[in-house]
Write a protein that holds these residues in place. Structure first.
Motif, PDB file in Angstrom:
ATOM      1  N   ASP A  49       0.822  -1.216   0.000  1.00  0.00           N
ATOM      2  CA  ASP A  49       0.000   0.000   0.000  1.00  0.00           C
ATOM      3  C   ASP A  49       0.854   1.263   0.000  1.00  0.00           C
ATOM      4  N   TYR A  53       0.168   3.732  -2.981  1.00  0.00           N
ATOM      5  CA  TYR A  53      -0.346   5.081  -2.717  1.00  0.00           C
ATOM      6  C   TYR A  53       0.674   6.142  -3.157  1.00  0.00           C
ATOM      7  N   LEU A  58      -1.055   9.601  -3.897  1.00  0.00           N
ATOM      8  CA  LEU A  58      -2.099   9.712  -2.866  1.00  0.00           C
ATOM      9  C   LEU A  58      -1.563   9.578  -1.440  1.00  0.00           C
ATOM     10  N   ALA A  59      -0.258   9.303  -1.304  1.00  0.00           N
ATOM     11  CA  ALA A  59       0.284   8.961   0.019  1.00  0.00           C
ATOM     12  C   ALA A  59       0.404  10.166   0.933  1.00  0.00           C
ATOM     13  N   LEU A  67      -3.111   7.226   3.504  1.00  0.00           N
ATOM     14  CA  LEU A  67      -3.501   8.208   2.485  1.00  0.00           C
ATOM     15  C   LEU A  67      -3.452   9.640   3.017  1.00  0.00           C
ATOM     16  N   ASP A  93      -8.562   4.357   3.769  1.00  0.00           N
ATOM     17  CA  ASP A  93      -7.668   3.190   3.743  1.00  0.00           C
ATOM     18  C   ASP A  93      -8.463   1.916   4.054  1.00  0.00           C
ATOM     19  N   THR A  96      -9.716   0.262   0.998  1.00  0.00           N
ATOM     20  CA  THR A  96      -8.710  -0.570   0.322  1.00  0.00           C
ATOM     21  C   THR A  96      -8.674  -1.955   0.975  1.00  0.00           C
ATOM     22  N   LEU A 121      -6.360   2.832  -9.067  1.00  0.00           N
ATOM     23  CA  LEU A 121      -5.736   4.054  -8.540  1.00  0.00           C
ATOM     24  C   LEU A 121      -4.856   4.733  -9.588  1.00  0.00           C
TER      25      LEU A 121
END
Ligand code: FO1
Length: 317
Positions: A49, A53, A58-59, A67, A93, A96, A121
């Motif tokens: 992840d 992300y 998106l992180a 996120l 999250d 996900t 994504l």
């Protein structure tokens, strides 16, 4: 095409740099799944992840996981109910995790589910879990108690001494579809600046991976996650010492000498270059701290140059 072996945050930053230089379809990333765990009945895959992300833009870069712009309603309410909240899953999250766990329970392998999530994504580069089988990193504390990796890392804030690490399930695990094929076709393999013990260690321990890299170590370049004896994030420096080694680029070279012909070290470690070479890796000195996209791109270029990998995008002006 290049292959990157990746753990969490350091790897994600390196990959963002590589994506500035190479077309996305030329990057295949093999990600550690030893950190995976079932939490609240959900399959958590932290390294997958973090990489996914980050590459999707998106992180949450500050926190290093999850996120950006996340809300925590579910965790707050869970706390009111008296549930366990030491491992925090943000509201988005959680979606996900619901998706991943739902698809896995329908029988889809993790590699398939990862491809689905990455496509939704908009992650253009290929992300492969190291295996579709269950491998779980277990950490023995110096008290003698053995705990799961997330228990050590998050619940105990990795603030306790350890005496051993093992990868439960590793002997039965097979490389995920595409892993060995990607390695066979790679013009270069990059070992990202991730924890050598718990992030890269499980990937190398998957059947066939270490032997393959050892046979092709001339095109494998590792990037040291230690700079001046310190890990920029996480417990890699302390773990190496607690497991009987030292916190230095020389120790990183010893760990990787059989699989990587070259180790990229930071400028501040320049004086250790001869010792790195004595430990069995050619030393290449570069600026290895990635503060921003630009420094990540420059490091990516240095790494690709060290690998002798030809790329056509023009260098920065
Ligand atoms: N790390 C923490 O320190 N605290 C958390 O509550 C936490 C939650 C979390 C949720 C999803 C996820 O993908 C990662 C999460 N992490 C959290 C990070 C993660 O556990 C570690 O950074 C990695 O396993 C080490 O690579």
């Amino acid at each position: 095409m290049i292959v990157a072996l990746a753990g969490g945050v350091g790897a994600a930053r390196m990959l963002r740099g590589l994506a500035q230089v190479l077309p996305a379809e030329d990057i295949v990333t093999i990600v550690n799944t030893g950190d995976d765990e079932m939490i609240h009945g959900l399959h958590v895959s932290p390294d997958l992840d973090t990489v996914m992300y980050t590459l999707a833009g998106l992180a949450d870069d500050q926190r290093g996981w999850g996120l950006a712009g996340e809300t925590w309603n579910v965790m707050e309410y869970l706390e009111e109910l008296g549930g366990e909240t030491w491992f925090r899953l943000g509201d988005k999250d959680l979606a996900t995790h619901l998706y991943r766990t739902g698809r896995l329970s329908q029988g889809a392998p993790l590699s398939q589910v990862t491809a689905e999530l990455a496509a939704r994504l908009g992650v253009p580069a290929r992300l492969l879990p190291m295996t579709d089988d269950e491998v779980r990193t277990r950490v023995r504390l110096s008290s003698g108690e053995e705990v799961s990796f997330q228990h050590y890392f998050v619940r105990l804030s990795h603030d306790v001494a350890i005496s051993a690490v093992r990868f439960h399930g590793i002997d039965e695990a097979r490389p995920a579809p595409g892993v060995m094929e990607a390695l066979a076709h790679a013009g270069a393999v990059i070992i990202c600046p991730s924890n050598p013990v718990v992030s890269i260690g499980p990937i190398l321990a998957i059947e066939g991976v270490r032997a393959f890299l050892a046979d092709h170590r001339g095109r494998v370049v590792a990037v040291s996650p230690l700079i001046a004896g310190k890990a920029l994030k996480g417990p890699a420096d302390r773990m190496l010492v607690e497991l009987g080694g030292e916190a230095s680029v020389v120790e990183v070279a010893r760990t990787y000498a059989d699989v990587a012909g070259t180790l990229v070290i930071d400028e501040t470690d320049r004086e250790q270059a001869d010792l790195v070479e004595g430990a069995g890796c050619r030393a290449v000195v570069a600026r290895a701290v990635m503060h921003d996209l630009r420094s990540a791109e420059l490091l990516a270029r240095a790494v690709l140059d060290a690998a002798g990998y030809a790329y056509s995008t023009p260098g920065p002006r």
